[in-house]
Motif scaffolding. Sequence first.
Motif, PDB file in Angstrom:
ATOM      1  N   GLU A  96       0.828  -1.203   0.000  1.00 49.50           N
ATOM      2  CA  GLU A  96       0.000   0.000   0.000  1.00 49.50           C
ATOM      3  C   GLU A  96       0.866   1.258   0.000  1.00 49.50           C
ATOM      4  O   GLU A  96       0.544   2.245  -0.676  1.00 49.50           O
ATOM      5  N   LYS A  99       2.079   1.703  -3.545  1.00 48.29           N
ATOM      6  CA  LYS A  99       1.015   2.233  -4.421  1.00 48.29           C
ATOM      7  C   LYS A  99       0.823   3.724  -4.194  1.00 48.29           C
ATOM      8  O   LYS A  99       0.664   4.506  -5.141  1.00 48.29           O
ATOM      9  N   ASP A 100       0.830   4.129  -2.927  1.00 49.11           N
ATOM     10  CA  ASP A 100       0.648   5.544  -2.605  1.00 49.11           C
ATOM     11  C   ASP A 100       1.818   6.370  -3.134  1.00 49.11           C
ATOM     12  O   ASP A 100       1.627   7.469  -3.655  1.00 49.11           O
ATOM     13  N   ARG A 103       1.480   6.744  -6.870  1.00 50.88           N
ATOM     14  CA  ARG A 103       0.380   7.666  -7.192  1.00 50.88           C
ATOM     15  C   ARG A 103       0.821   9.120  -7.002  1.00 50.88           C
ATOM     16  O   ARG A 103       0.568   9.971  -7.862  1.00 50.88           O
ATOM     17  N   ARG A 104       1.491   9.392  -5.900  1.00 48.12           N
ATOM     18  CA  ARG A 104       1.920  10.766  -5.638  1.00 48.12           C
ATOM     19  C   ARG A 104       2.992  11.214  -6.630  1.00 48.12           C
ATOM     20  O   ARG A 104       3.034  12.376  -7.026  1.00 48.12           O
TER      21      ARG A 104
END
Length: 232
Positions: A96, A99-100, A103-104
């Motif tokens: 997770e 993924k974060d 994304r950022r």
Amino acid sequence: MTDAVSGTSTRKSSTRTAGKQASGQEPRSRSTGGSKRRSRPGPRQRLLESATRLFTTEGIRVIGIDRILRDADVAKASLYSLFGSKDNLVVACIEELDKDWRRRWEEMCADRPKPEDRILAFFDMAIADEPKENFRGSHFQNAASEYPRPDTDSEHRIRQAALEHRRWCRDTMADLLTEKFGYASRTLADQLIVFLDGGIAGSKMSRTVSPLETARELAKQLLYTAPMMYTI
């Protein structure tokens, strides 16, 4: 006379309250509490959020299952039905976080069409994150360092989940370098990832972003001098 008026007022108040109850209306405090319960994240999300916060601020090995369960307000049976074990929860948390991070990075690169600027975004993100994270360093480096010699399959999977983030960073840099220079640039990507690793580790130790800023400057110099080093 006064008692009669008071009694009448009391009866009217009681009638209004009874009317609200009959119509299904509840006191505001109960309604608010129900709304909070309805908007509360589910057990899986609460476990991930609590575990991630505890693992990244205090470490993975020192945090026991019971501590996570108390923080997340989740029953032990739910943890095992959702993840199977603490180690599986650790892997899920690292995935997770990855993924974060991706994304950022994509959001930061939205207005950076040039490949060199997208590469420098890796350094810019770390420079922005470290003070907010109290200079704890890379969550991925920290997780891998807790399992330097993994003994079990679960420990191998934890380490691999952390290394997967680093592989993605390196491969993304390599693709962007190829886009910029027109030739495969794996060696340059290796150099850039070493700059990033070193900058993060240095900032963690010094508790300043200066090492990361130096790493960014080294990366920038490499990006603008690399064509002179190769025959295209």
